[in-house]
Design a protein around this motif. Structure first.
Motif, PDB file in Angstrom:
ATOM      1  N   VAL A  71     -32.731  10.975 -22.079  1.00 51.03           N
ATOM      2  CA  VAL A  71     -33.407   9.764 -22.556  1.00 51.03           C
ATOM      3  C   VAL A  71     -34.879   9.782 -22.147  1.00 51.03           C
ATOM      4  O   VAL A  71     -35.769   9.437 -22.948  1.00 51.03           O
ATOM      5  CB  VAL A  71     -32.706   8.503 -22.024  1.00 51.03           C
ATOM      6  CG1 VAL A  71     -33.557   7.259 -22.291  1.00 51.03           C
ATOM      7  CG2 VAL A  71     -31.341   8.340 -22.674  1.00 51.03           C
ATOM      8  N   ALA A  72     -35.157  10.211 -20.920  1.00 48.15           N
ATOM      9  CA  ALA A  72     -36.546  10.282 -20.456  1.00 48.15           C
ATOM     10  C   ALA A  72     -37.339  11.296 -21.267  1.00 48.15           C
ATOM     11  O   ALA A  72     -38.529  11.095 -21.548  1.00 48.15           O
ATOM     12  CB  ALA A  72     -36.578  10.652 -18.973  1.00 48.15           C
TER      13      ALA A  72
ATOM     14  N   ARG B 244     -36.821   9.986 -25.566  1.00 50.21           N
ATOM     15  CA  ARG B 244     -37.096   8.594 -25.946  1.00 50.21           C
ATOM     16  C   ARG B 244     -36.460   8.260 -27.302  1.00 50.21           C
ATOM     17  O   ARG B 244     -37.152   7.971 -28.281  1.00 50.21           O
ATOM     18  CB  ARG B 244     -38.603   8.332 -26.001  1.00 50.21           C
ATOM     19  CG  ARG B 244     -39.348   8.653 -24.711  1.00 50.21           C
ATOM     20  CD  ARG B 244     -38.927   7.735 -23.558  1.00 50.21           C
ATOM     21  NE  ARG B 244     -39.597   8.051 -22.323  1.00 50.21           N
ATOM     22  CZ  ARG B 244     -40.708   7.449 -21.892  1.00 50.21           C
ATOM     23  NH1 ARG B 244     -41.254   6.491 -22.612  1.00 50.21           N
ATOM     24  NH2 ARG B 244     -41.245   7.803 -20.741  1.00 50.21           N
TER      25      ARG B 244
ATOM     26  N   ASP C 151     -34.156   6.371 -30.361  1.00 51.98           N
ATOM     27  CA  ASP C 151     -34.046   4.991 -30.840  1.00 51.98           C
ATOM     28  C   ASP C 151     -32.847   4.300 -30.193  1.00 51.98           C
ATOM     29  O   ASP C 151     -32.925   3.133 -29.813  1.00 51.98           O
ATOM     30  CB  ASP C 151     -33.896   4.960 -32.361  1.00 51.98           C
ATOM     31  CG  ASP C 151     -35.110   5.530 -33.070  1.00 51.98           C
ATOM     32  OD1 ASP C 151     -36.228   5.073 -32.787  1.00 51.98           O
ATOM     33  OD2 ASP C 151     -34.940   6.442 -33.897  1.00 51.98           O
TER      34      ASP C 151
ATOM     35  N   ILE D 222     -31.286   2.703 -17.845  1.00 56.34           N
ATOM     36  CA  ILE D 222     -32.082   2.893 -19.067  1.00 56.34           C
ATOM     37  C   ILE D 222     -32.707   1.572 -19.498  1.00 56.34           C
ATOM     38  O   ILE D 222     -33.882   1.512 -19.879  1.00 56.34           O
ATOM     39  CB  ILE D 222     -31.203   3.475 -20.183  1.00 56.34           C
ATOM     40  CG1 ILE D 222     -30.815   4.919 -19.856  1.00 56.34           C
ATOM     41  CG2 ILE D 222     -31.936   3.430 -21.539  1.00 56.34           C
ATOM     42  CD1 ILE D 222     -29.720   5.470 -20.746  1.00 56.34           C
ATOM     43  N   ARG D 223     -31.931   0.486 -19.443  1.00 61.68           N
ATOM     44  CA  ARG D 223     -32.447  -0.816 -19.838  1.00 61.68           C
ATOM     45  C   ARG D 223     -33.603  -1.245 -18.941  1.00 61.68           C
ATOM     46  O   ARG D 223     -34.546  -1.896 -19.411  1.00 61.68           O
ATOM     47  CB  ARG D 223     -31.326  -1.863 -19.760  1.00 61.68           C
ATOM     48  CG  ARG D 223     -30.165  -1.612 -20.706  1.00 61.68           C
ATOM     49  CD  ARG D 223     -30.509  -1.884 -22.132  1.00 61.68           C
ATOM     50  NE  ARG D 223     -30.631  -3.301 -22.402  1.00 61.68           N
ATOM     51  CZ  ARG D 223     -30.994  -3.814 -23.571  1.00 61.68           C
ATOM     52  NH1 ARG D 223     -31.314  -3.019 -24.576  1.00 61.68           N
ATOM     53  NH2 ARG D 223     -31.071  -5.110 -23.749  1.00 61.68           N
ATOM     54  N   GLU D 224     -33.552  -0.884 -17.675  1.00 62.94           N
ATOM     55  CA  GLU D 224     -34.614  -1.265 -16.751  1.00 62.94           C
ATOM     56  C   GLU D 224     -35.853  -0.405 -16.929  1.00 62.94           C
ATOM     57  O   GLU D 224     -36.976  -0.911 -16.921  1.00 62.94           O
ATOM     58  CB  GLU D 224     -34.107  -1.147 -15.309  1.00 62.94           C
ATOM     59  CG  GLU D 224     -33.034  -2.172 -14.948  1.00 62.94           C
ATOM     60  CD  GLU D 224     -32.424  -1.911 -13.586  1.00 62.94           C
ATOM     61  OE1 GLU D 224     -32.858  -0.937 -12.927  1.00 62.94           O
ATOM     62  OE2 GLU D 224     -31.520  -2.671 -13.175  1.00 62.94           O
ATOM     63  N   ARG D 225     -35.669   0.905 -17.090  1.00 64.14           N
ATOM     64  CA  ARG D 225     -36.802   1.830 -17.161  1.00 64.14           C
ATOM     65  C   ARG D 225     -37.410   1.918 -18.551  1.00 64.14           C
ATOM     66  O   ARG D 225     -38.634   2.024 -18.697  1.00 64.14           O
ATOM     67  CB  ARG D 225     -36.361   3.229 -16.725  1.00 64.14           C
ATOM     68  CG  ARG D 225     -35.978   3.354 -15.260  1.00 64.14           C
ATOM     69  CD  ARG D 225     -35.681   4.802 -14.931  1.00 64.14           C
ATOM     70  NE  ARG D 225     -35.334   4.998 -13.534  1.00 64.14           N
ATOM     71  CZ  ARG D 225     -35.082   6.181 -12.994  1.00 64.14           C
ATOM     72  NH1 ARG D 225     -35.134   7.283 -13.748  1.00 64.14           N
ATOM     73  NH2 ARG D 225     -34.778   6.287 -11.710  1.00 64.14           N
ATOM     74  N   LEU D 226     -36.562   1.903 -19.581  1.00 61.31           N
ATOM     75  CA  LEU D 226     -37.031   2.106 -20.958  1.00 61.31           C
ATOM     76  C   LEU D 226     -36.412   1.034 -21.864  1.00 61.31           C
ATOM     77  O   LEU D 226     -35.514   1.319 -22.666  1.00 61.31           O
ATOM     78  CB  LEU D 226     -36.649   3.508 -21.451  1.00 61.31           C
ATOM     79  CG  LEU D 226     -37.252   4.680 -20.673  1.00 61.31           C
ATOM     80  CD1 LEU D 226     -36.570   5.983 -21.065  1.00 61.31           C
ATOM     81  CD2 LEU D 226     -38.751   4.767 -20.933  1.00 61.31           C
ATOM     82  N   PRO D 227     -36.874  -0.192 -21.756  1.00 58.44           N
ATOM     83  CA  PRO D 227     -36.267  -1.280 -22.531  1.00 58.44           C
ATOM     84  C   PRO D 227     -36.395  -1.108 -24.036  1.00 58.44           C
ATOM     85  O   PRO D 227     -35.677  -1.781 -24.781  1.00 58.44           O
ATOM     86  CB  PRO D 227     -37.028  -2.523 -22.037  1.00 58.44           C
ATOM     87  CG  PRO D 227     -38.311  -1.995 -21.483  1.00 58.44           C
ATOM     88  CD  PRO D 227     -37.980  -0.653 -20.900  1.00 58.44           C
ATOM     89  N   GLY D 228     -37.275  -0.213 -24.488  1.00 60.29           N
ATOM     90  CA  GLY D 228     -37.407   0.016 -25.922  1.00 60.29           C
ATOM     91  C   GLY D 228     -36.311   0.870 -26.513  1.00 60.29           C
ATOM     92  O   GLY D 228     -36.191   0.984 -27.745  1.00 60.29           O
ATOM     93  N   VAL D 229     -35.500   1.498 -25.659  1.00 61.65           N
ATOM     94  CA  VAL D 229     -34.393   2.327 -26.132  1.00 61.65           C
ATOM     95  C   VAL D 229     -33.161   1.450 -26.326  1.00 61.65           C
ATOM     96  O   VAL D 229     -32.706   0.791 -25.402  1.00 61.65           O
ATOM     97  CB  VAL D 229     -34.080   3.462 -25.130  1.00 61.65           C
ATOM     98  CG1 VAL D 229     -32.840   4.245 -25.570  1.00 61.65           C
ATOM     99  CG2 VAL D 229     -35.277   4.389 -24.990  1.00 61.65           C
TER     100      VAL D 229
END
Length: 214
Positions: free
Chosen positions: A41-42, A45, A47, A70-77
């Motif tokens: 995911v990192a 990135r 969808d 993931i929700r905390e680090r990359l909320p756009g995913v």
């Protein structure tokens, strides 16, 4: 859309990869454990990340804990949890935050290909997709006085459909009633649950999440 798959079943990963490829989506990574999921995911990135609950290394709730990260680090995913069961503690934590771009389906949904793909699209677009059984089990966790008891049977049914991420028009179609009838039920639900009218809050989200945590 660009998708990452995370499941320790090779057969399921391959099956979902083929299904998504046939639907015109790109699977940028398919992994079998939680650390590999976080790395993928990192790197990519995507969808949406489609995540099983029980994965290595501990074979417990590793996938769901990775989803929280993931929700905390990359909320756009977008995150779509796809599992055989409901892990209530971490699922409640997952739903306690923003529900934009979030879904939780039971694996039986995969047999309904069109509905699964529609749920995936909804999560990618920032919407929600929750299996009604997931919502039922999470709502049953609360030990406090249940404000849902104030709702009529029909209002309870409308609320369950709201929890699945359906808009009013879709609920009207499911229940074979008019749109105005659904709108009246929704307003009654919000009032009976004493939800704030502050424009900074989504009353729909609060109606589902307010009593999830024990």
């Amino acid at each position: 859309m660009r998708v990452i798959l995370a499941d320790d079943s090779v057969l399921l990963r391959e099956g979902l990869t083929r299904l998504l490829d046939d639907a015109g989506h790109e699977v940028v990574a398919a992994v079998g454990d939680a650390p590999a999921l976080l790395d993928a995911v990192a790197l990519h990135r995507p969808d949406v990340a489609v995540i099983d609950v029980r994965m290595p290394p501990e074979h417990k709730d590793d996938g769901l804990r990775a989803a929280l990260e993931i929700r905390e680090r990359l909320p756009g995913v977008g995150v779509l949890v796809l599992s055989q069961y409901v892990e209530q503690h971490y699922a409640a934590r997952l739903l306690a935050g923003s529900t934009e771009g979030l879904g939780y389906l039971l694996k039986d949904r995969v047999s309904e290909v069109a509905e699964f793909l529609e749920s995936l699209e909804r999560v990618r677009a920032g919407g929600t997709a929750f299996d009604p059984e997931v919502v039922r089990q999470l709502l049953a966790r609360t030990t406090r006085t249940d404000p849902l008891s104030r709702l009529s049977p029909r209002e309870g049914e409308v609320l369950r459909h709201l929890a699945q991420g359906l808009v009013n028009a879709a609920i009207a179609e499911r229940l074979h009633v008019s749109l105005s009838t659904v709108e009246k039920h929704v307003n009654a639900i919000m009032d009976k649950l004493d939800l704030p009218r502050d424009p900074g809050y989504s009353r729909r989200v609060l109606a589902i999440l307010r009593y999830l945590e024990s």
